[in-house]
Design a protein around this motif. Sequence first.
Motif, PDB file in Angstrom:
ATOM      1  N   ASN A  38     -71.977 -56.844  18.678  1.00 11.78           N
ATOM      2  CA  ASN A  38     -73.051 -55.860  18.695  1.00 11.78           C
ATOM      3  C   ASN A  38     -73.231 -55.264  20.092  1.00 11.78           C
ATOM      4  O   ASN A  38     -73.288 -55.989  21.091  1.00 11.78           O
ATOM      5  N   GLY A  40     -75.786 -53.662  21.533  1.00 15.35           N
ATOM      6  CA  GLY A  40     -77.035 -53.994  22.209  1.00 15.35           C
ATOM      7  C   GLY A  40     -77.038 -55.392  22.788  1.00 15.35           C
ATOM      8  O   GLY A  40     -77.542 -55.626  23.898  1.00 15.35           O
ATOM      9  N   ILE A  41     -76.466 -56.350  22.044  1.00 11.74           N
ATOM     10  CA  ILE A  41     -76.408 -57.728  22.536  1.00 11.74           C
ATOM     11  C   ILE A  41     -75.486 -57.833  23.738  1.00 11.74           C
ATOM     12  O   ILE A  41     -75.776 -58.554  24.705  1.00 11.74           O
ATOM     13  N   ALA A  44     -77.396 -56.574  26.667  1.00 13.19           N
ATOM     14  CA  ALA A  44     -78.426 -57.546  27.043  1.00 13.19           C
ATOM     15  C   ALA A  44     -77.816 -58.717  27.812  1.00 13.19           C
ATOM     16  O   ALA A  44     -78.406 -59.207  28.786  1.00 13.19           O
ATOM     17  N   GLN A 132     -86.201 -60.841  27.476  1.00 12.19           N
ATOM     18  CA  GLN A 132     -85.822 -59.507  27.016  1.00 12.19           C
ATOM     19  C   GLN A 132     -84.509 -59.566  26.236  1.00 12.19           C
ATOM     20  O   GLN A 132     -84.348 -58.866  25.225  1.00 12.19           O
ATOM     21  N   ALA A 133     -83.585 -60.408  26.701  1.00 20.12           N
ATOM     22  CA  ALA A 133     -82.336 -60.590  25.955  1.00 20.12           C
ATOM     23  C   ALA A 133     -82.609 -61.232  24.605  1.00 20.12           C
ATOM     24  O   ALA A 133     -82.018 -60.855  23.588  1.00 20.12           O
ATOM     25  N   GLU A 135     -85.356 -60.954  22.910  1.00 16.32           N
ATOM     26  CA  GLU A 135     -85.981 -59.933  22.072  1.00 16.32           C
ATOM     27  C   GLU A 135     -84.917 -59.012  21.475  1.00 16.32           C
ATOM     28  O   GLU A 135     -85.009 -58.624  20.300  1.00 16.32           O
ATOM     29  N   THR A 136     -83.923 -58.671  22.274  1.00 19.47           N
ATOM     30  CA  THR A 136     -82.833 -57.839  21.765  1.00 19.47           C
ATOM     31  C   THR A 136     -82.101 -58.542  20.631  1.00 19.47           C
ATOM     32  O   THR A 136     -81.777 -57.928  19.603  1.00 19.47           O
ATOM     33  N   ASN A 139     -84.342 -58.545  17.529  1.00 22.36           N
ATOM     34  CA  ASN A 139     -84.326 -57.223  16.884  1.00 22.36           C
ATOM     35  C   ASN A 139     -83.013 -56.982  16.160  1.00 22.36           C
ATOM     36  O   ASN A 139     -82.983 -56.363  15.085  1.00 22.36           O
ATOM     37  N   THR A 140     -81.929 -57.475  16.750  1.00 19.69           N
ATOM     38  CA  THR A 140     -80.626 -57.323  16.112  1.00 19.69           C
ATOM     39  C   THR A 140     -80.541 -58.165  14.844  1.00 19.69           C
ATOM     40  O   THR A 140     -79.963 -57.734  13.840  1.00 19.69           O
TER      41      THR A 140
END
Length: 439
Positions: A38, A40-41, A44, A132-133, A135-136, A139-140
């Motif tokens: 992913n 976004g991951i 992050a 924050q990571a 949270e990412t 969300n994923t």
Amino acid sequence: MKFNKHYILVLICITVLEGFSQEILTKEDALVITLENNFGIQIAKNNLEIAKNNSSIYNTRYLPSVALSSGANFRRDNQTITRQDGSATSIDAAITKSYNSSVNLNYTLFDGLGRKYNYQQLKETYNLSALQARETIENTYFQLFTAYFQIARFSENKNNLEEALQISKTRLQRATYQYEYGQSTQLALLNAKVDVNNDSIALMSAVQLLSSAKRGLNFVLGVEKELDYEVETQVHFNSLLNFEDLHQKALLQNTTLKQNEKNIAISDFNIKINKANYLPSLGLNTSYGWNMSENPATSFLAGSTSNGLNAGLNLSWNLFDGGLNKTRVSNAKIARENQQIALEQQKLNIKNTLKNTWDNYQNQLFILQAQEANVLTTKNNFERTQAQYQLGQVTSIEFRQAQINFINSKTAFNNAKFDAKLIEIQLLQLSGDILNVQF
């Protein structure tokens, strides 16, 4: 018996081929692929690595600075000197050479504890980046399983429509035979054709929705997969606690709240860092150097060489800076107060959102039970109507209505099932438990 053996062999071959023709993408496999690919991951993780580097001791001024310097100079010019007794000497193309090299060390012995608080603030900043990571990733997770269960929903809806189309085709075939043998009117045949067309259109729309959902899942996975794979359609509901227990979990585990708490800790250290400027700073500087020079005849010395150690302490204390630091401290305190207000606001917001989602979840579970009962009722009604239709005791319109009711109830039950699951995922995310359960 020989025929039966051949029949069984052919059946086994067909089953194996069907197994190879459709790839089953399990939820576990989808999760592994997502965590690896992913986009976004991946970003992050890189941001977390940057925060880790920033929180290193190398970024805190706790270690001394060491520098090496060296140089060489060459000078060629015409020189004339006049001595006290009036004699003079002139040299053309006089050459002067000089060389130097030194190692310099500088270290801050005391800076009002600003360096200490800065180091602790960097550690908290790293912890904030870790949240924050997380949270990412949460969300994923939500995006992944929302897309996955959406595909499962559309898959089951497509299967329902395929079943409806097959029933309509059988009815059309029956209506055709009846019309050809004069046992039915053309109106019944035309109605059957219209129903087949309508069911075909509905099926094509469902196939399109399914393909679009799979492309959406591929994006979350971070890969380009063919669209001919299948997903698991079974839904397992987790045993959630009551609302108060979920609320307590949210206060302890919710990622947004944890980030707000870290921001407060960072603000606390920011106040201490600015207050450290009120205290003096003490620094150490030392160097070891070597110098050599070669002089022309006009110089008093033909040459010189020196080496040695130099060391010193320097103390600085900014007694008054016009009130700039006082302003910074005041602003840092106000910023800290704002972070505390934001935390209380977020707590109330999460409680309200959690309560609304919990009520929605309970309502959806009730709808799910009611829709399940509707499926049993409409199925029984359809089977009886179908039997009567085959005996000619009900019209095609009545049969069609029973068929529509049955298909609609199955679709409604299917939608209620997946709607309830998606709301459950929202509850798990709000309570901070989304990474700890099996889907």
